[in-house]
Design an enzyme around this catalytic site. Structure first.
Site, PDB file in Angstrom:
ATOM      1  N   GLN A 102       0.842  -1.195   0.000  1.00 14.17           N
ATOM      2  CA  GLN A 102       0.000   0.000   0.000  1.00 14.17           C
ATOM      3  C   GLN A 102       0.878   1.245   0.000  1.00 14.17           C
ATOM      4  OE1 GLN A 102      -3.521  -0.511   2.964  1.00 14.17           O
ATOM      5  NE2 GLN A 102      -1.902  -1.820   3.726  1.00 14.17           N
ATOM      6  N   HIS A 122      -1.579   1.314  -4.293  1.00 15.24           N
ATOM      7  CA  HIS A 122      -1.987   2.717  -4.179  1.00 15.24           C
ATOM      8  C   HIS A 122      -1.102   3.633  -5.004  1.00 15.24           C
ATOM      9  CE1 HIS A 122      -4.110   1.648  -0.127  1.00 15.24           C
ATOM     10  NE2 HIS A 122      -4.756   1.210  -1.183  1.00 15.24           N
ATOM     11  N   ASN A 221       2.563  -6.358  13.378  1.00 12.40           N
ATOM     12  CA  ASN A 221       2.187  -4.944  13.458  1.00 12.40           C
ATOM     13  C   ASN A 221       2.345  -4.471  14.899  1.00 12.40           C
ATOM     14  OD1 ASN A 221       1.066  -2.769  11.741  1.00 12.40           O
ATOM     15  ND2 ASN A 221      -0.544  -2.718  13.288  1.00 12.40           N
TER      16      ASN A 221
HETATM   17  P1  NAD Z   1      -1.862   2.987   8.731  1.00 13.14           P
HETATM   18  O1  NAD Z   1      -1.240   4.314   9.045  1.00 13.14           O
HETATM   19  O2  NAD Z   1      -3.330   2.870   8.727  1.00 13.14           O
HETATM   20  O3  NAD Z   1      -1.334   1.904   9.754  1.00 13.14           O
HETATM   21  C1  NAD Z   1       0.011   1.736  10.017  1.00 13.14           C
HETATM   22  C2  NAD Z   1       0.132   0.635  11.057  1.00 13.14           C
HETATM   23  O4  NAD Z   1       1.506   0.360  11.201  1.00 13.14           O
HETATM   24  C3  NAD Z   1      -0.410   1.024  12.444  1.00 13.14           C
HETATM   25  O5  NAD Z   1      -1.327   0.033  12.856  1.00 13.14           O
HETATM   26  C4  NAD Z   1       0.846   1.038  13.344  1.00 13.14           C
HETATM   27  O6  NAD Z   1       0.594   0.410  14.577  1.00 13.14           O
HETATM   28  C5  NAD Z   1       1.808   0.197  12.561  1.00 13.14           C
HETATM   29  N1  NAD Z   1       3.209   0.586  12.699  1.00 13.14           N
HETATM   30  C6  NAD Z   1       3.750   1.820  12.654  1.00 13.14           C
HETATM   31  N2  NAD Z   1       5.083   1.748  12.734  1.00 13.14           N
HETATM   32  C7  NAD Z   1       5.396   0.432  12.852  1.00 13.14           C
HETATM   33  C8  NAD Z   1       6.595  -0.304  12.958  1.00 13.14           C
HETATM   34  N3  NAD Z   1       7.781   0.311  12.975  1.00 13.14           N
HETATM   35  N4  NAD Z   1       6.531  -1.637  13.040  1.00 13.14           N
HETATM   36  C9  NAD Z   1       5.329  -2.299  13.038  1.00 13.14           C
HETATM   37  N5  NAD Z   1       4.172  -1.663  12.916  1.00 13.14           N
HETATM   38  C10 NAD Z   1       4.199  -0.323  12.827  1.00 13.14           C
HETATM   39  O7  NAD Z   1      -1.221   2.503   7.382  1.00 13.14           O
HETATM   40  P2  NAD Z   1      -1.809   1.594   6.206  1.00 13.14           P
HETATM   41  O8  NAD Z   1      -2.545   0.444   6.778  1.00 13.14           O
HETATM   42  O9  NAD Z   1      -0.691   1.341   5.277  1.00 13.14           O
HETATM   43  O10 NAD Z   1      -2.881   2.529   5.473  1.00 13.14           O
HETATM   44  C11 NAD Z   1      -2.592   3.868   5.226  1.00 13.14           C
HETATM   45  C12 NAD Z   1      -2.566   4.350   3.774  1.00 13.14           C
HETATM   46  O11 NAD Z   1      -1.646   5.413   3.760  1.00 13.14           O
HETATM   47  C13 NAD Z   1      -2.035   3.399   2.765  1.00 13.14           C
HETATM   48  O12 NAD Z   1      -3.017   3.251   1.835  1.00 13.14           O
HETATM   49  C14 NAD Z   1      -0.811   4.083   2.093  1.00 13.14           C
HETATM   50  O13 NAD Z   1      -1.062   4.233   0.721  1.00 13.14           O
HETATM   51  C15 NAD Z   1      -0.740   5.442   2.676  1.00 13.14           C
HETATM   52  N6  NAD Z   1       0.576   5.858   3.233  1.00 13.14           N
HETATM   53  C16 NAD Z   1       1.750   5.422   2.694  1.00 13.14           C
HETATM   54  C17 NAD Z   1       2.970   5.803   3.246  1.00 13.14           C
HETATM   55  C18 NAD Z   1       4.252   5.281   2.618  1.00 13.14           C
HETATM   56  O14 NAD Z   1       4.276   5.053   1.432  1.00 13.14           O
HETATM   57  N7  NAD Z   1       5.303   5.074   3.391  1.00 13.14           N
HETATM   58  C19 NAD Z   1       3.007   6.626   4.365  1.00 13.14           C
HETATM   59  C20 NAD Z   1       1.770   7.082   4.905  1.00 13.14           C
HETATM   60  C21 NAD Z   1       0.567   6.667   4.317  1.00 13.14           C
END
Ligand code: NAD
Ligand code: ZN
Length: 262
Positions: A102, A122, A221
């Site tokens: 994602q 995405h 997670n």
């Molecule tokens: P989310 O923000 O909904 O969830 C992230 C999850 O990761 C949380 O439950 C948190 O507890 C967990 N988390 C955070 N840091 C962690 C770590 N170091 N180790 C283990 N777990 C950890 O993210 P999602 O489910 O990917 O959905 C959000 C949407 O946002 C996606 O569709 C994505 O496209 C977009 N997004 C992408 C980025 C990126 O590309 N890096 C960044 C922000 C948002």
């Protein structure tokens, strides 16, 4: 950790392993996720990410590009962390059917995963596209135009609206990637979720599809997810160290002849 050995055994025995990741995989690379404290939703209005709003007026597009620039700045020079590297290692070891991501930060490619294994559900922030003619632009080129004073850049060819090549709320999902991701989820025998809250749909339905079709489901997670109750194994911890330990354990098992002991 006993769980690490267990997942490693499943990986070695798996024929069609799917790894499914979210923003939590990239927080250890310094890219904030959306839902953790200090994440994007603490600082911006989710409605500003809505596709129809982007289409509807110039002011929304300008806001969007401001937020998108902030996110891009956190991504462009980021390095893959231990979690990305471990997933790239699993591909090299031959254990990966596909990686459904994602994330839009391009870090899987920097880590060494190959384009044919990665399904970017995405889209990607590393390019922008014209919403009218589909022309692709290097993101750096568009950012240079923004730095030079443009606020909501348009296509040099047709005058259409440019947007980062990411999928906003309300925007259609990419057809090929979505169909392929469902197909792979359906046929997988082991589905491993890393760093996703599993609340963004349709992506979040993929672990459910996999599990219903008979796959083992493992979730790594930091916090609780929407699918924990369905999972065969849940590890609540930082993704980087856990994934590194799993890749290490897989290598160890493979050195013993390619089969787990269970
Ligand atoms: P989310 O923000 O909904 O969830 C992230 C999850 O990761 C949380 O439950 C948190 O507890 C967990 N988390 C955070 N840091 C962690 C770590 N170091 N180790 C283990 N777990 C950890 O993210 P999602 O489910 O990917 O959905 C959000 C949407 O946002 C996606 O569709 C994505 O496209 C977009 N997004 C992408 C980025 C990126 O590309 N890096 C960044 C922000 C948002
Ligand atoms: Zn165009």
């Amino acid at each position: 950790m006993e769980e690490i050995e267990k997942i490693a055994g499943w990986i070695v025995d798996s024929k069609r392993m799917v790894v499914f990741v979210g923003a939590g995989l990239s927080t250890e690379s310094g890219i904030p996720d959306f839902r953790s404290p200090g994440g994007v939703w603490d600082r911006y209005d989710p409605e500003d990410f809505d596709f129809h709003r982007f289409l509807s007026n110039e002011k929304s597009r300008e806001n969007y590009w401001m937020m998108a620039t902030e996110m891009y700045d956190s991504m462009k020079d980021a390095s893959p962390n231990a979690g990305h590297l471990a997933i790239a290692e699993l591909e090299k070891l031959g254990n990966l059917d596909c990686l459904i991501t994602q994330n839009i930060d391009g870090l899987h490619f920097k880590a060494g995963n190959s384009a044919e294994k990665v399904l970017e559900l995405h889209g990607t922030a590393m390019h922008a596209t014209c919403l009218d003619c589909g022309k692709r632009y290097e993101r750096e080129e568009v950012q240079a135009r923004l730095s030079a004073g443009e606020k909501a850049p348009q296509c040099a060819g047709c005058g259409g609206l440019l947007k980062p090549a990411t999928i906003s709320f309300g925007q259609p999902m990419p057809e090929r990637e979505t169909a392929e991701a469902y197909r792979r989820s359906q046929s997988s025998d082991l589905f491993i979720v890393v760093g996703s809250s599993l609340v963004v749909h349709p992506a979040a339905s993929m672990p459910v599809v996999a599990k219903r079709a008979g796959a083992k489901l493992a979730i790594i997670n930091r916090d609780e997810t929407a699918c924990d109750a369905l999972a065969d194994l849940v590890i609540r911890a930082q993704a980087g160290p856990v994934m590194a330990a799993i890749a290490g354990a897989v290598k160890g098992l493979m050195a013993y002849g390619g089969k787990s002991f269970e």
